[in-house]
Design a protein around this motif. Structure first.
Motif, short mmCIF file in Angstrom:
data_model
loop_
_atom_site.label_atom_id
_atom_site.label_comp_id
_atom_site.label_asym_id
_atom_site.label_seq_id
_atom_site.Cartn_x
_atom_site.Cartn_y
_atom_site.Cartn_z
N LEU A 1 -2.43 8.61 3.17
CA LEU A 1 -3.24 8.85 4.37
C LEU A 1 -4.19 7.68 4.62
CD1 LEU A 1 -4.05 10.72 6.68
CD2 LEU A 1 -5.68 11.80 5.11
N ALA A 2 -4.79 7.16 3.56
CA ALA A 2 -5.68 6.00 3.69
C ALA A 2 -4.90 4.78 4.20
CB ALA A 2 -6.35 5.68 2.36
N ALA A 3 -3.67 4.61 3.75
CA ALA A 3 -2.84 3.48 4.20
C ALA A 3 -2.48 3.63 5.68
CB ALA A 3 -1.58 3.38 3.35
N VAL B 1 -3.41 1.78 11.28
CA VAL B 1 -3.82 2.07 12.66
C VAL B 1 -5.02 1.19 13.04
CG1 VAL B 1 -4.81 3.82 14.20
CG2 VAL B 1 -2.87 4.40 12.72
N ILE B 2 -6.01 1.11 12.16
CA ILE B 2 -7.20 0.30 12.45
C ILE B 2 -6.82 -1.16 12.63
CG2 ILE B 2 -9.36 -0.59 11.48
CD1 ILE B 2 -9.77 2.21 10.25
N ARG B 3 -5.96 -1.67 11.76
CA ARG B 3 -5.55 -3.07 11.86
C ARG B 3 -4.82 -3.35 13.17
NH1 ARG B 3 -5.55 -7.24 7.61
NH2 ARG B 3 -3.71 -8.35 8.29
N CYS B 4 -3.94 -2.45 13.56
CA CYS B 4 -3.20 -2.65 14.81
C CYS B 4 -4.11 -2.55 16.03
CB CYS B 4 -2.04 -1.66 14.90
SG CYS B 4 -0.69 -2.04 13.78
N VAL B 5 -5.03 -1.61 16.01
CA VAL B 5 -5.97 -1.47 17.14
C VAL B 5 -6.85 -2.70 17.25
CG1 VAL B 5 -7.96 -0.16 17.97
CG2 VAL B 5 -5.91 1.04 17.19
N THR C 1 2.26 9.50 -5.66
CA THR C 1 2.55 10.89 -5.30
C THR C 1 3.02 11.67 -6.52
OG1 THR C 1 4.78 10.32 -4.58
CG2 THR C 1 3.08 10.48 -2.87
N LEU C 2 3.49 10.97 -7.52
CA LEU C 2 3.89 11.64 -8.76
C LEU C 2 2.70 12.30 -9.45
CD1 LEU C 2 6.33 8.91 -10.12
CD2 LEU C 2 6.91 11.02 -8.91
N VAL C 3 1.51 11.78 -9.19
CA VAL C 3 0.29 12.38 -9.77
C VAL C 3 -0.60 12.95 -8.67
CG1 VAL C 3 0.28 11.04 -11.89
CG2 VAL C 3 -0.81 10.11 -9.85
N VAL C 4 -0.02 13.33 -7.57
CA VAL C 4 -0.62 14.03 -6.44
C VAL C 4 -1.60 13.19 -5.61
CG1 VAL C 4 -1.89 16.10 -5.70
CG2 VAL C 4 -0.33 16.24 -7.62
N ILE C 5 -2.33 12.28 -6.20
CA ILE C 5 -3.31 11.48 -5.45
C ILE C 5 -2.64 10.58 -4.41
CG2 ILE C 5 -3.42 9.51 -7.02
CD1 ILE C 5 -6.48 9.57 -6.50
N GLY C 6 -1.35 10.36 -4.55
CA GLY C 6 -0.61 9.51 -3.61
C GLY C 6 -0.66 9.99 -2.18
N PHE C 7 -0.80 11.28 -1.98
CA PHE C 7 -0.90 11.81 -0.62
C PHE C 7 -2.18 11.34 0.05
CE2 PHE C 7 1.86 14.89 -2.81
CZ PHE C 7 3.00 14.72 -2.02
N LEU C 8 -3.24 11.24 -0.72
CA LEU C 8 -4.51 10.74 -0.18
C LEU C 8 -4.44 9.23 0.07
CD1 LEU C 8 -7.08 12.74 -2.34
CD2 LEU C 8 -6.44 13.12 0.05
N THR C 9 -3.84 8.51 -0.85
CA THR C 9 -3.72 7.06 -0.65
C THR C 9 -2.77 6.74 0.49
OG1 THR C 9 -2.04 6.83 -2.38
CG2 THR C 9 -4.34 6.49 -3.03
N TYR D 1 0.82 -1.21 0.00
CA TYR D 1 0.00 0.00 0.00
C TYR D 1 0.86 1.27 0.00
CZ TYR D 1 -4.24 -2.74 1.05
OH TYR D 1 -5.29 -3.62 1.00
N PHE D 2 1.91 1.27 0.81
CA PHE D 2 2.77 2.46 0.87
C PHE D 2 3.62 2.61 -0.38
CE2 PHE D 2 1.84 2.18 5.49
CZ PHE D 2 1.36 3.47 5.65
#
Length: 125
Positions: free
Chosen positions: A94-96, A101-105, A84-92, A76-77
């Motif tokens: 954040l989703a990762a 966090v959810i998986r670890c919790v 990130t080369l096409v900017v949407i990577g920052f959102l993905t 995922y990372f």
């Protein structure tokens, strides 16, 4: 009928439940990987590989869950890094992070309840 493993017998002889400190540390290292750029996650997966198979089945499922979490997070990372080369990577990315966090919790909650995590084989939560 399942025969107890030597480790199960040792735990039974000690009169207690298995120590969950190490799996807690592995989950914490995965979470710290968000800040360390994955370095502590690498340590966590090595620990999970080393200690899996040395406890009761429900605890081994935690190690399996932690190992899968590492490899899926790596994918995922990596994809997020490319995107990130096409900017949407920052959102993905954040989703990762939220996914990790959810998986670890969820894993920590199941560990606290002395049971295997739900849906170990899932790619989501």
């Amino acid at each position: 009928m399942n025969n107890p493993t030597p480790h199960d017998r040792v735990v039974a002889d000690q009169g207690g439940t298995p120590d969950t400190t190490l799996p807690i540390v592995v989950y914490a290292l995965h979470l710290a990987g968000i800040i360390t750029g994955g370095l502590t996650s690498l340590i966590a997966v090595v620990m999970a590989y080393v200690y899996r198979g040395k406890g009761p089945a429900w605890l081994d499922e935690h190690y399996r869950y932690q190992i899968r979490t590492f490899w899926i997070a790596l994918l995922y990372f990596a994809v997020s890094g490319l995107l990130t080369l096409v900017v949407i990577g920052f959102l993905t990315w954040l989703a990762a992070v939220v996914w990790l966090v959810i998986r670890c919790v969820k894993g920590l909650k199941a560990l606290n309840e002395r049971r295997a995590p739900d849906d170990v084989d899932t790619w989501l939560f």
